[in-house]
Design a protein around this motif. Structure first.
Motif, PDB file in Angstrom:
ATOM      1  N   GLU A   1      57.870  25.567  47.507  1.00 36.00           N
ATOM      2  CA  GLU A   1      57.397  24.854  46.319  1.00 36.00           C
ATOM      3  C   GLU A   1      55.872  24.871  46.229  1.00 36.00           C
ATOM      4  O   GLU A   1      55.307  25.029  45.139  1.00 36.00           O
ATOM      5  CB  GLU A   1      57.913  23.415  46.344  1.00 36.00           C
ATOM      6  CG  GLU A   1      59.411  23.268  46.137  1.00 36.00           C
ATOM      7  CD  GLU A   1      60.223  23.566  47.383  1.00 36.00           C
ATOM      8  OE1 GLU A   1      59.603  23.782  48.454  1.00 36.00           O
ATOM      9  OE2 GLU A   1      61.460  23.593  47.288  1.00 36.00           O
ATOM     10  N   SER A   2      55.206  24.720  47.361  1.00 40.13           N
ATOM     11  CA  SER A   2      53.744  24.717  47.341  1.00 40.13           C
ATOM     12  C   SER A   2      53.189  26.078  46.945  1.00 40.13           C
ATOM     13  O   SER A   2      52.199  26.171  46.211  1.00 40.13           O
ATOM     14  CB  SER A   2      53.196  24.305  48.710  1.00 40.13           C
ATOM     15  OG  SER A   2      53.441  22.937  48.951  1.00 40.13           O
ATOM     16  N   LEU A   3      53.808  27.148  47.429  1.00 39.27           N
ATOM     17  CA  LEU A   3      53.366  28.483  47.037  1.00 39.27           C
ATOM     18  C   LEU A   3      53.545  28.699  45.539  1.00 39.27           C
ATOM     19  O   LEU A   3      52.697  29.321  44.884  1.00 39.27           O
ATOM     20  CB  LEU A   3      54.131  29.542  47.824  1.00 39.27           C
ATOM     21  CG  LEU A   3      53.733  29.699  49.295  1.00 39.27           C
ATOM     22  CD1 LEU A   3      54.716  30.606  50.018  1.00 39.27           C
ATOM     23  CD2 LEU A   3      52.313  30.252  49.421  1.00 39.27           C
ATOM     24  N   ALA A   4      54.639  28.185  44.977  1.00 38.38           N
ATOM     25  CA  ALA A   4      54.858  28.310  43.537  1.00 38.38           C
ATOM     26  C   ALA A   4      53.788  27.538  42.764  1.00 38.38           C
ATOM     27  O   ALA A   4      53.251  28.027  41.757  1.00 38.38           O
ATOM     28  CB  ALA A   4      56.251  27.804  43.172  1.00 38.38           C
ATOM     29  N   ASP A   5      53.448  26.345  43.237  1.00 36.15           N
ATOM     30  CA  ASP A   5      52.437  25.551  42.550  1.00 36.15           C
ATOM     31  C   ASP A   5      51.040  26.165  42.699  1.00 36.15           C
ATOM     32  O   ASP A   5      50.225  26.099  41.772  1.00 36.15           O
ATOM     33  CB  ASP A   5      52.442  24.122  43.097  1.00 36.15           C
ATOM     34  CG  ASP A   5      53.695  23.358  42.673  1.00 36.15           C
ATOM     35  OD1 ASP A   5      54.301  23.732  41.655  1.00 36.15           O
ATOM     36  OD2 ASP A   5      54.052  22.383  43.356  1.00 36.15           O
ATOM     37  N   LEU A   6      50.755  26.766  43.853  1.00 35.17           N
ATOM     38  CA  LEU A   6      49.479  27.462  44.020  1.00 35.17           C
ATOM     39  C   LEU A   6      49.400  28.663  43.087  1.00 35.17           C
ATOM     40  O   LEU A   6      48.358  28.922  42.482  1.00 35.17           O
ATOM     41  CB  LEU A   6      49.311  27.911  45.477  1.00 35.17           C
ATOM     42  CG  LEU A   6      48.993  26.816  46.492  1.00 35.17           C
ATOM     43  CD1 LEU A   6      49.146  27.351  47.912  1.00 35.17           C
ATOM     44  CD2 LEU A   6      47.580  26.266  46.281  1.00 35.17           C
ATOM     45  N   ARG A   7      50.495  29.383  42.958  1.00 35.31           N
ATOM     46  CA  ARG A   7      50.533  30.533  42.043  1.00 35.31           C
ATOM     47  C   ARG A   7      50.280  30.082  40.614  1.00 35.31           C
ATOM     48  O   ARG A   7      49.472  30.678  39.885  1.00 35.31           O
ATOM     49  CB  ARG A   7      51.901  31.211  42.151  1.00 35.31           C
ATOM     50  CG  ARG A   7      52.120  32.374  41.183  1.00 35.31           C
ATOM     51  CD  ARG A   7      53.602  32.663  41.030  1.00 35.31           C
ATOM     52  NE  ARG A   7      54.308  31.505  40.500  1.00 35.31           N
ATOM     53  CZ  ARG A   7      55.630  31.365  40.536  1.00 35.31           C
ATOM     54  NH1 ARG A   7      56.388  32.278  41.101  1.00 35.31           N
ATOM     55  NH2 ARG A   7      56.195  30.278  40.021  1.00 35.31           N
ATOM     56  N   ASP A   8      50.957  29.008  40.190  1.00 35.74           N
ATOM     57  CA  ASP A   8      50.818  28.550  38.810  1.00 35.74           C
ATOM     58  C   ASP A   8      49.460  27.910  38.556  1.00 35.74           C
ATOM     59  O   ASP A   8      48.904  28.030  37.465  1.00 35.74           O
ATOM     60  CB  ASP A   8      51.936  27.547  38.491  1.00 35.74           C
ATOM     61  CG  ASP A   8      53.322  28.180  38.556  1.00 35.74           C
ATOM     62  OD1 ASP A   8      53.413  29.428  38.504  1.00 35.74           O
ATOM     63  OD2 ASP A   8      54.300  27.424  38.686  1.00 35.74           O
ATOM     64  N   GLY A   9      48.920  27.221  39.558  1.00 33.73           N
ATOM     65  CA  GLY A   9      47.682  26.487  39.363  1.00 33.73           C
ATOM     66  C   GLY A   9      46.426  27.308  39.568  1.00 33.73           C
ATOM     67  O   GLY A   9      45.396  27.049  38.933  1.00 33.73           O
ATOM     68  N   LEU A  10      46.499  28.311  40.454  1.00 30.41           N
ATOM     69  CA  LEU A  10      45.315  29.119  40.764  1.00 30.41           C
ATOM     70  C   LEU A  10      45.417  30.542  40.239  1.00 30.41           C
ATOM     71  O   LEU A  10      44.417  31.263  40.226  1.00 30.41           O
ATOM     72  CB  LEU A  10      45.091  29.158  42.285  1.00 30.41           C
ATOM     73  CG  LEU A  10      44.953  27.816  42.991  1.00 30.41           C
ATOM     74  CD1 LEU A  10      44.720  28.034  44.488  1.00 30.41           C
ATOM     75  CD2 LEU A  10      43.836  26.983  42.395  1.00 30.41           C
ATOM     76  N   GLY A  11      46.622  30.946  39.858  1.00 33.29           N
ATOM     77  CA  GLY A  11      46.835  32.317  39.390  1.00 33.29           C
ATOM     78  C   GLY A  11      47.489  33.159  40.468  1.00 33.29           C
ATOM     79  O   GLY A  11      47.062  33.124  41.633  1.00 33.29           O
ATOM     80  N   GLY A  12      48.509  33.893  40.102  1.00 32.04           N
ATOM     81  CA  GLY A  12      49.261  34.681  41.070  1.00 32.04           C
ATOM     82  C   GLY A  12      48.492  35.815  41.689  1.00 32.04           C
ATOM     83  O   GLY A  12      48.894  36.350  42.725  1.00 32.04           O
ATOM     84  N   ALA A  13      47.357  36.209  41.076  1.00 31.31           N
ATOM     85  CA  ALA A  13      46.581  37.343  41.592  1.00 31.31           C
ATOM     86  C   ALA A  13      45.556  36.932  42.639  1.00 31.31           C
ATOM     87  O   ALA A  13      44.907  37.786  43.236  1.00 31.31           O
ATOM     88  CB  ALA A  13      45.884  38.068  40.439  1.00 31.31           C
ATOM     89  N   ARG A  14      45.401  35.635  42.892  1.00 30.60           N
ATOM     90  CA  ARG A  14      44.427  35.167  43.889  1.00 30.60           C
ATOM     91  C   ARG A  14      44.865  35.613  45.285  1.00 30.60           C
ATOM     92  O   ARG A  14      46.028  35.479  45.658  1.00 30.60           O
ATOM     93  CB  ARG A  14      44.328  33.647  43.807  1.00 30.60           C
ATOM     94  CG  ARG A  14      43.238  33.010  44.674  1.00 30.60           C
ATOM     95  CD  ARG A  14      41.919  32.935  43.959  1.00 30.60           C
ATOM     96  NE  ARG A  14      41.878  32.011  42.847  1.00 30.60           N
ATOM     97  CZ  ARG A  14      41.451  30.749  42.925  1.00 30.60           C
ATOM     98  NH1 ARG A  14      41.047  30.256  44.084  1.00 30.60           N
ATOM     99  NH2 ARG A  14      41.400  29.990  41.851  1.00 30.60           N
ATOM    100  N   LYS A  15      43.931  36.114  46.083  1.00 32.28           N
ATOM    101  CA  LYS A  15      44.254  36.572  47.437  1.00 32.28           C
ATOM    102  C   LYS A  15      44.520  35.386  48.366  1.00 32.28           C
ATOM    103  O   LYS A  15      43.901  34.327  48.232  1.00 32.28           O
ATOM    104  CB  LYS A  15      43.115  37.411  48.003  1.00 32.28           C
ATOM    105  CG  LYS A  15      42.896  38.731  47.305  1.00 32.28           C
ATOM    106  CD  LYS A  15      41.728  39.486  47.932  1.00 32.28           C
ATOM    107  CE  LYS A  15      41.462  40.800  47.220  1.00 32.28           C
ATOM    108  NZ  LYS A  15      40.288  41.511  47.805  1.00 32.28           N
ATOM    109  N   MET A  16      45.437  35.595  49.314  1.00 31.15           N
ATOM    110  CA  MET A  16      45.723  34.545  50.280  1.00 31.15           C
ATOM    111  C   MET A  16      46.307  35.130  51.556  1.00 31.15           C
ATOM    112  O   MET A  16      46.705  36.299  51.603  1.00 31.15           O
ATOM    113  CB  MET A  16      46.699  33.519  49.703  1.00 31.15           C
ATOM    114  CG  MET A  16      48.154  33.983  49.641  1.00 31.15           C
ATOM    115  SD  MET A  16      49.318  32.586  49.453  1.00 31.15           S
ATOM    116  CE  MET A  16      49.083  31.700  51.014  1.00 31.15           C
TER     117      MET A  16
END
Length: 288
Positions: A185-200
């Motif tokens: 769930e946190s990864l999904a929220d990070l994707r939606d909130g920061l953008g799926g293209a952000r490196k991690m």
């Protein structure tokens, strides 16, 4: 910072714990080979070891022949126990503080005790060692000269998304701890909130048998975790690249703030405040 390395032939430095005081001691986050000789010697020499969970830490200490008495110090009793422990240290007792794993106070209890000890003039000394935060940063390949450690994201979805939204314009590398039952769930929220293209980078079970370090975009890492149930187990450190396009991030933050403020203020005033807080151009938020 440059420092002179000790002579390899010199004996290990130990602490004299007879005079009272508090030692904050790091313990392994997984691999027992990371338990430093100085840490072990400190735990042997103090009068009392304060542990987050004595049931968890006692086997570790016994494995290294450490039989020092232990007492639990955790989130539920620290506020009431800190003053009593400080009083004992002022009377000459020596104590060591450890957490379940890694360096105490890094998303673990101990802050109140250390604060109370320092306020009372009790010596507080670090015995540094393993830290999941530092270990993850060291292998992530993401800028680590400036970073923002956020600990665990909120457990409730709404609060978690709000916390992530507030970090959308942060230029420093972001570091989070996460648990197995919330990582997807946190990864999904990070994707939606920061953008799926952000490196991690997702670092899992560091120094343990099933250690894995996954890198890619937030979207890619989430897909890999979703596709492999094994990657949803254990303890996680999430290292996320800071924003690279600051102007775009400021605009996104400005619009987020404007939407919230516009429900309580006239549009022009809401836009002015949102622009001041976010750095975004006011006219991009409100055309009037």
């Amino acid at each position: 910072m440059t420092s002179r390395l000790p002579d390899a032939s010199s004996p290990p430095v130990t602490r004299d714990a007879d005079s009272g005081g508090l030692w904050v001691v790091a313990t392994p986050i997984g691999n027992l080979g990371d338990f430093a000789p100085r840490a072990a010697e400190t735990l042997r020499s103090v009068d009392l070891v304060l542990a987050e969970d004595t049931r968890h830490s006692r086997p570790l200490l016994l494995q290294f022949g450490i039989e020092t008495p232990m007492q639990a110090l955790h989130d539920h009793n620290e506020a009431t126990q800190a003053a009593k422990l400080v009083e004992r240290m002022l009377a000459g007792a020596s104590m060591a503080l450890i957490s379940d794993a890694g360096t105490p106070l890094i998303s673990d209890p101990g802050f109140r005790l250390v604060q109370a000890a320092r306020a009372a003039g009790v010596p507080v000394r670090p015995v540094p060692g393993p830290s999941a935060l530092v270990a993850a940063l060291s292998v992530a390949g993401i800028a680590s000269d400036r970073f923002c450690f956020e600990g665990f994201l909120p457990s409730k979805a709404g609060a978690r998304r709000e916390a992530i939204a507030r970090l959308a314009a942060e230029p420093r590398t972001l570091v989070f701890y996460e648990s197995a039952h919330r990582v997807v769930e946190s990864l999904a929220d990070l994707r939606d909130g920061l953008g799926g293209a952000r490196k991690m980078v997702l670092a899992r079970e560091l120094t343990k048998r099933f250690e894995t370090v996954l890198d890619g975009t937030i979207g890619e890492v989430r897909e890999r975790v979703m596709a492999d149930a094994d990657q949803q187990r254990g303890e996680f450190v999430l290292v996320v690249e800071g924003v690279q396009d600051l102007a775009a991030a400021q605009l996104a933050e400005g619009r987020r703030l404007y939407e919230k403020l516009a429900g309580h203020l006239p549009p022009s005033q809401a836009a002015r405040l949102a622009a001041e807080l976010s750095g975004a151009p006011r006219k991009a938020l409100y055309g009037g």
